[in-house]
Scaffold this motif. Sequence first.
Motif, PDB file in Angstrom:
ATOM      1  N   SER A  75       0.829  -1.201   0.000  1.00 12.88           N
ATOM      2  CA  SER A  75       0.000   0.000   0.000  1.00 12.88           C
ATOM      3  C   SER A  75       0.865   1.254   0.000  1.00 12.88           C
ATOM      4  O   SER A  75       0.546   2.246  -0.664  1.00 12.88           O
ATOM      5  N   GLY A  76       1.984   1.209   0.722  1.00 11.91           N
ATOM      6  CA  GLY A  76       2.886   2.357   0.760  1.00 11.91           C
ATOM      7  C   GLY A  76       3.473   2.676  -0.607  1.00 11.91           C
ATOM      8  O   GLY A  76       3.499   3.836  -1.028  1.00 11.91           O
ATOM      9  N   ARG A  77       3.930   1.660  -1.309  1.00 11.67           N
ATOM     10  CA  ARG A  77       4.496   1.878  -2.650  1.00 11.67           C
ATOM     11  C   ARG A  77       3.439   2.403  -3.616  1.00 11.67           C
ATOM     12  O   ARG A  77       3.704   3.320  -4.415  1.00 11.67           O
ATOM     13  N   ASN A  78       2.250   1.819  -3.569  1.00 13.56           N
ATOM     14  CA  ASN A  78       1.187   2.255  -4.475  1.00 13.56           C
ATOM     15  C   ASN A  78       0.770   3.702  -4.200  1.00 13.56           C
ATOM     16  O   ASN A  78       0.540   4.477  -5.134  1.00 13.56           O
ATOM     17  N   LEU A  79       0.669   4.043  -2.932  1.00 15.96           N
ATOM     18  CA  LEU A  79       0.296   5.413  -2.576  1.00 15.96           C
ATOM     19  C   LEU A  79       1.346   6.419  -3.039  1.00 15.96           C
ATOM     20  O   LEU A  79       1.012   7.460  -3.622  1.00 15.96           O
ATOM     21  N   ILE A  80       2.586   6.119  -2.788  1.00 20.17           N
ATOM     22  CA  ILE A  80       3.664   7.030  -3.172  1.00 20.17           C
ATOM     23  C   ILE A  80       3.694   7.228  -4.681  1.00 20.17           C
ATOM     24  O   ILE A  80       3.821   8.363  -5.175  1.00 20.17           O
ATOM     25  N   ALA A  81       3.545   6.156  -5.432  1.00 23.60           N
ATOM     26  CA  ALA A  81       3.546   6.270  -6.898  1.00 23.60           C
ATOM     27  C   ALA A  81       2.385   7.134  -7.382  1.00 23.60           C
ATOM     28  O   ALA A  81       2.558   8.000  -8.250  1.00 23.60           O
ATOM     29  N   ALA A  82       1.207   6.919  -6.811  1.00 20.96           N
ATOM     30  CA  ALA A  82       0.037   7.698  -7.222  1.00 20.96           C
ATOM     31  C   ALA A  82       0.159   9.151  -6.793  1.00 20.96           C
ATOM     32  O   ALA A  82      -0.271  10.072  -7.519  1.00 20.96           O
ATOM     33  N   GLU A  83       0.740   9.399  -5.644  1.00 23.73           N
ATOM     34  CA  GLU A  83       0.916  10.767  -5.157  1.00 23.73           C
ATOM     35  C   GLU A  83       1.885  11.549  -6.041  1.00 23.73           C
ATOM     36  O   GLU A  83       1.674  12.744  -6.304  1.00 23.73           O
ATOM     37  N   LYS A  84       2.921  10.903  -6.508  1.00 26.35           N
ATOM     38  CA  LYS A  84       3.882  11.585  -7.383  1.00 26.35           C
ATOM     39  C   LYS A  84       3.221  12.009  -8.694  1.00 26.35           C
ATOM     40  O   LYS A  84       3.454  13.113  -9.190  1.00 26.35           O
ATOM     41  N   ILE A  85       2.390  11.136  -9.239  1.00 23.10           N
ATOM     42  CA  ILE A  85       1.685  11.463 -10.480  1.00 23.10           C
ATOM     43  C   ILE A  85       0.700  12.602 -10.246  1.00 23.10           C
ATOM     44  O   ILE A  85       0.570  13.517 -11.075  1.00 23.10           O
ATOM     45  N   ALA A  86       0.015  12.580  -9.107  1.00 23.41           N
ATOM     46  CA  ALA A  86      -1.011  13.586  -8.811  1.00 23.41           C
ATOM     47  C   ALA A  86      -0.425  14.905  -8.318  1.00 23.41           C
ATOM     48  O   ALA A  86      -1.128  15.918  -8.256  1.00 23.41           O
ATOM     49  N   GLY A  87       0.847  14.914  -7.944  1.00 23.94           N
ATOM     50  CA  GLY A  87       1.468  16.130  -7.435  1.00 23.94           C
ATOM     51  C   GLY A  87       1.078  16.462  -6.003  1.00 23.94           C
ATOM     52  O   GLY A  87       0.999  17.642  -5.629  1.00 23.94           O
ATOM     53  N   VAL A  88       0.832  15.449  -5.201  1.00 22.50           N
ATOM     54  CA  VAL A  88       0.469  15.657  -3.794  1.00 22.50           C
ATOM     55  C   VAL A  88       1.610  16.368  -3.074  1.00 22.50           C
ATOM     56  O   VAL A  88       2.777  16.021  -3.244  1.00 22.50           O
ATOM     57  N   LYS A  89       1.266  17.348  -2.239  1.00 25.70           N
ATOM     58  CA  LYS A  89       2.268  18.189  -1.597  1.00 25.70           C
ATOM     59  C   LYS A  89       2.601  17.786  -0.162  1.00 25.70           C
ATOM     60  O   LYS A  89       3.550  18.296   0.432  1.00 25.70           O
ATOM     61  N   HIS A  90       1.796  16.882   0.406  1.00 25.18           N
ATOM     62  CA  HIS A  90       2.031  16.526   1.812  1.00 25.18           C
ATOM     63  C   HIS A  90       1.453  15.149   2.077  1.00 25.18           C
ATOM     64  O   HIS A  90       0.244  14.925   1.905  1.00 25.18           O
ATOM     65  N   HIS A  91       2.293  14.225   2.483  1.00 25.66           N
ATOM     66  CA  HIS A  91       1.864  12.878   2.861  1.00 25.66           C
ATOM     67  C   HIS A  91       1.934  12.771   4.378  1.00 25.66           C
ATOM     68  O   HIS A  91       2.993  12.968   4.979  1.00 25.66           O
ATOM     69  N   VAL A  92       0.805  12.451   4.992  1.00 26.39           N
ATOM     70  CA  VAL A  92       0.729  12.298   6.445  1.00 26.39           C
ATOM     71  C   VAL A  92       0.414  10.845   6.756  1.00 26.39           C
ATOM     72  O   VAL A  92      -0.485  10.258   6.157  1.00 26.39           O
ATOM     73  N   ALA A  93       1.144  10.254   7.680  1.00 28.54           N
ATOM     74  CA  ALA A  93       0.897   8.856   8.048  1.00 28.54           C
ATOM     75  C   ALA A  93       0.772   8.722   9.553  1.00 28.54           C
ATOM     76  O   ALA A  93       1.520   9.352  10.318  1.00 28.54           O
ATOM     77  N   LEU A  94      -0.159   7.896   9.979  1.00 31.63           N
ATOM     78  CA  LEU A  94      -0.308   7.565  11.392  1.00 31.63           C
ATOM     79  C   LEU A  94       0.481   6.299  11.685  1.00 31.63           C
ATOM     80  O   LEU A  94       0.293   5.274  11.024  1.00 31.63           O
ATOM     81  N   SER A  95       1.370   6.380  12.654  1.00 31.23           N
ATOM     82  CA  SER A  95       2.154   5.214  13.053  1.00 31.23           C
ATOM     83  C   SER A  95       2.063   5.054  14.566  1.00 31.23           C
ATOM     84  O   SER A  95       1.138   5.579  15.189  1.00 31.23           O
ATOM     85  N   VAL A  96       2.995   4.324  15.151  1.00 28.06           N
ATOM     86  CA  VAL A  96       2.885   3.926  16.551  1.00 28.06           C
ATOM     87  C   VAL A  96       4.153   4.293  17.314  1.00 28.06           C
ATOM     88  O   VAL A  96       5.267   4.087  16.820  1.00 28.06           O
ATOM     89  N   VAL A  97       3.977   4.822  18.510  1.00 26.43           N
ATOM     90  CA  VAL A  97       5.123   5.021  19.401  1.00 26.43           C
ATOM     91  C   VAL A  97       5.766   3.660  19.683  1.00 26.43           C
ATOM     92  O   VAL A  97       5.091   2.712  20.062  1.00 26.43           O
ATOM     93  N   GLY A  98       7.062   3.580  19.475  1.00 26.11           N
ATOM     94  CA  GLY A  98       7.785   2.350  19.767  1.00 26.11           C
ATOM     95  C   GLY A  98       8.257   1.577  18.551  1.00 26.11           C
ATOM     96  O   GLY A  98       8.935   0.560  18.688  1.00 26.11           O
ATOM     97  N   THR A  99       7.946   2.060  17.341  1.00 22.89           N
ATOM     98  CA  THR A  99       8.370   1.319  16.149  1.00 22.89           C
ATOM     99  C   THR A  99       9.883   1.217  16.040  1.00 22.89           C
ATOM    100  O   THR A  99      10.406   0.259  15.468  1.00 22.89           O
ATOM    101  N   ASP A 100      10.587   2.202  16.597  1.00 21.60           N
ATOM    102  CA  ASP A 100      12.041   2.231  16.472  1.00 21.60           C
ATOM    103  C   ASP A 100      12.754   1.759  17.738  1.00 21.60           C
ATOM    104  O   ASP A 100      13.964   1.913  17.875  1.00 21.60           O
ATOM    105  N   ARG A 101      12.003   1.155  18.659  1.00 24.66           N
ATOM    106  CA  ARG A 101      12.608   0.694  19.908  1.00 24.66           C
ATOM    107  C   ARG A 101      13.120  -0.738  19.763  1.00 24.66           C
ATOM    108  O   ARG A 101      12.626  -1.499  18.909  1.00 24.66           O
ATOM    109  N   PRO A 102      14.062  -1.142  20.593  1.00 23.05           N
ATOM    110  CA  PRO A 102      14.534  -2.531  20.561  1.00 23.05           C
ATOM    111  C   PRO A 102      13.389  -3.513  20.847  1.00 23.05           C
ATOM    112  O   PRO A 102      12.455  -3.187  21.574  1.00 23.05           O
ATOM    113  N   ASN A 103      13.483  -4.695  20.269  1.00 20.54           N
ATOM    114  CA  ASN A 103      12.494  -5.758  20.479  1.00 20.54           C
ATOM    115  C   ASN A 103      11.093  -5.387  20.002  1.00 20.54           C
ATOM    116  O   ASN A 103      10.088  -5.836  20.570  1.00 20.54           O
TER     117      ASN A 103
END
Length: 251
Positions: A75-103
């Motif tokens: 989904s990330g690759r498809n969205l990015i490709a479509a956004e580039k074609i459409a000229g989207v100026k801002h991509h916002v994503a909701l993620s989770v605290v802790g994605t970059d933590r050990p374990n």
Amino acid sequence: MKIVVIGGSGLIGTKLVNTLSEAGHEVLAASPGTGVNAVTGEGLAEALTDAEVVVDVANSPSFEQKAVLDFFETSGRNLIAAEKIAGVKHHVALSVVGTDRPNANTYFLAKLAQEKLIKESGIPYSILHATQFFEFVGGIAQAGTQGDQIHVSSAKFQPIASDDVVEALADIAVGTPLNGAAEVAGPEKIGLDEIVRQYLSLKNDNREVISDVHAPYFGTEINDQSLVPGDNARIGKQTYSNWIRKPGNLR
């Protein structure tokens, strides 16, 4: 401003669409139910036409290791490709605290892979790391269920009301891209075991909660630093004890 909300029919997406619409923006709720599927690419080009901002709050229907990684990467690759074609100026994503933590668990690692695609896309972006939603406490209890007992880690976390997450997302969506990540969390730090006890008590569920520092959190052992935000996090307004007593919130 036209804003497309990917995952616009889910818990966060529905509230975000309403919030942004009430603020006067042209908002498109994009989901498979409305003919827009980021995984297959169906309807993306049409949905993103003239869009300035895309907010991705879609979630994987499966948390199985391969399935969740495939979902966020595809989904990330498809969205990015479509956004580039459409000229989207801002991509916002909701993620989770802790994605970059050990374990980090498999879900967190899949979100981290999604974040990597966003950062390398060349599209101006903002990533919001949120702590676990209050609505998720029942799922934590279910995941720890072993017969008549519930085994839950005593590690601290800082859960948040989904309304407070939506408020933060809406502010970011209409603002200048961060080209980085921000954090949002609830106002209180509490043990996973403690909040599960509160939840069960209000449901008149007498099952015993076993506090276990080694109890896995969706497959991974955690500690007091695994799920809590840093010092500069935006803090939500609602406490769990107030939120859970509102009509419709105890499920």
